[in-house]
Write an enzyme that holds these catalytic residues in place. Structure first.
Site, PDB file in Angstrom:
ATOM      1  N   GLY A 135       0.798  -1.215   0.000  1.00  0.00           N
ATOM      2  CA  GLY A 135       0.000   0.000   0.000  1.00  0.00           C
ATOM      3  C   GLY A 135       0.828   1.260   0.000  1.00  0.00           C
ATOM      4  O   GLY A 135       0.274   2.372  -0.033  1.00  0.00           O
ATOM      5  N   ASP A 176       9.851  -7.382   1.224  1.00  0.00           N
ATOM      6  CA  ASP A 176      10.994  -6.470   1.331  1.00  0.00           C
ATOM      7  C   ASP A 176      11.033  -5.871   2.739  1.00  0.00           C
ATOM      8  O   ASP A 176      11.390  -4.705   2.935  1.00  0.00           O
ATOM      9  CB  ASP A 176      10.909  -5.364   0.272  1.00  0.00           C
TER      10      ASP A 176
END
Length: 492
Positions: free
Chosen positions: A353, A377
């Site tokens: 997001g 990540d």
């Protein structure tokens, strides 16, 4: 010559009549949990009720959820002779049947049971016809979804652990992260090191061996080395002082930097660097996945890298040239017609997001859905909240849902766990639930060449799976068929 007992048993199945018509040749999961009455052509429950037909979609009212006994005589008649009770006369591990669930198999959610033994997924038909055996234990899943365990191929740390820090006991930090990602459905991962000085690689890499998952935590599939052979212009959160280019003897230069590749599974590099294609070919020959990222490469250079053996793109759209209609750059690989025949390009997406606009997620997914690999990540700040944390040689500041290189507006990884990424990806793209789940399981397994064992619930695969409710919140996580985490409310 008289047909073998298995063939006669199969004929008996074919003659049986279920509640909606004749039974098919394929034995339903539920068939394997019922009594066969000697000499009759029906499958009968404990109180004489008929049992549900193919596909295991129901049980007769008189069919309790418990292990049943089935016998077959020498002529193949059901009801006498060989005992089919699981575990008797054999030293094999118990058979566990997960019932009342929908399983992700063959790109579809199927109302079938999942059969597990010895850490692997079983074919119930073979269990019946070849071993004359039924389940030792049944577990009711309460209508939940069973999907392959999630695989995170890019995670920099979490919960205060930084994989790029050369501590005296790197292994304990990896173990902590492996344990803490179980509640998020992750059953395997690739610890990721960002750009670091050579002495860090030499000290850290030997301490992160490939390791099977279990109650101790998710399995380690190998290390992902993101840098230092990347673009200065697109370095992102990587420290400029430690970036490198390839010298005259490029592959030997890489070996000297890392100190060895024994535990390495993925290397991210910029393909525009001189001699990079020689390195790509050498890494690929060793079975190491080469990913393109942190790069200013144009499409032609990226295509040449794929022709040399590269198969992955590190966090698409981030740290690369933006898409341009006259030269789409690395992004153009998603629809390139210059890839080697049969070569499949995969690409990582951070669906937190923050890193990628929903419109960009939709564009990538609709252009090349089969190659999309969800990655977190995640940085060491994952699970810790606001404040200052580390990422390798840099300081990172977390503010709400965003992590920045301290004192800058440069994004520095994510603080969203994998299950959150899956849910956001589903909502943002409007894709099917099956597609969202496969992006976190099947696709990363295919990227690493592990699709026969990981990322699938096909027969013979490792029994690594996650139990999810209809909103894709994790209820339980299994590795090798063993419960390794369960939500508190699911225990009651």
């Amino acid at each position: 010559m008289e047909p073998p007992p298995a063939a006669l048993a199969a004929r008996a199945v074919a003659q049986c009549v279920g509640p909606t018509g004749p039974w098919r040749r394929t034995v339903s999961n539920k068939v394997l949990g019922c009594d066969w009455m000697p000499g009759c052509g029906s499958l009968v429950g404990a109180r004489g009720s008929r049992v549900a037909g193919p596909g295991g979609r129901g049980r007769g009212p008189g069919h309790p959820r418990r292990r049943r006994r089935v016998t077959v005589d020498r002529a193949g008649h059901v009801g006498a002779g060989i005992t089919m009770r699981g575990g008797q006369g054999t030293a094999r591990p118990p058979v566990i049947q997960f019932t009342n669930c929908r399983i992700l198999r063959g790109r579809a959610l199927l109302r079938e049971d999942l059969w597990v033994r010895g850490g692997r997924i079983l074919d119930p038909e073979k269990l019946f016809f070849e071993e004359r055996r039924v389940a030792d234990e049944q577990r009711d899943c309460g209508g939940c979804i069973l999907a392959p365990g999630f695989i995170d191929v890019q995670i920099n740390g979490g919960f205060g652990v930084d994989f790029s820090q050369a501590t005296e006991d790197v292994g304990s930090g990896v173990a902590l992260v492996a344990r803490r990602i179980l509640p998020h459905g992750v059953t395997s991962f690739c610890p990721t090191l960002v750009t670091s000085p050579p002495e860090v690689y030499r000290k850290v890499l030997p301490q992160i061996p490939v390791k099977s998952g279990g109650p101790h935590g998710a399995g380690v599939l190998g290390v992902h080395l993101e840098g230092p052979f990347i673009s200065r212009e697109k370095r992102g959160a990587h420290p400029e002082a430690h970036l490198r280019s390839f010298e005259a003897n490029a592959f030997q230069d890489l070996l000297a930097t890392y100190g060895g590749l024994d535990n390495v599974r993925i290397v991210t590099l910029a393909p525009e660097l001189g001699r990079s294609h020689d390195v790509i070919r050498a890494l690929t020959a060793l079975g190491i996945c080469v990913s393109l990222g942190h790069s200013v490469a144009d499409l032609g250079t990226a295509e040449e890298a794929v022709q040399s053996g590269a198969t992955f793109i590190t966090h698409l759209f981030n740290a690369m040239l933006p898409f341009h209609h006259r030269d789409p750059g690395i992004v153009g690989l998603l629809t390139s017609d210059r890839l080697p025949l049969g070569r499949h390009i995969f690409y990582g997406m951070i669906a937190d997001g923050i890193h990628t606009n929903p419109a960009a997620l939709r564009i990538a997914h609709r252009a090349h859905p089969e190659g999309l690999v969800l990655v977190t990540d995640a940085v060491p700040a994952l699970g810790l909240g606001n404040g200052r944390h580390t990422l390798g040689q840099q300081e990172v500041e977390v503010d709400g849902l965003t992590a920045y290189v301290a004192g800058t507006n440069t994004l520095s990884g994510s603080i969203a766990p994998m299950d959150t990424c899956v849910r956001h990806f589903l909502q943002a793209t409007g894709c099917s639930m099956e597609s969202a789940l496969e992006a976190a399981s099947l696709h990363p397994a295919q990227l690493l060449g592990l699709e026969k064992h990981k990322g699938t619930l096909d027969f013979g695969a490792d029994a690594d799976f996650v139990v999810l409710d209809d909103s894709l919140h994790v209820r339980a996580t299994y590795i090798s068929g063993e419960l390794v985490w369960q939500a508190e409310e699911a225990r009651q």
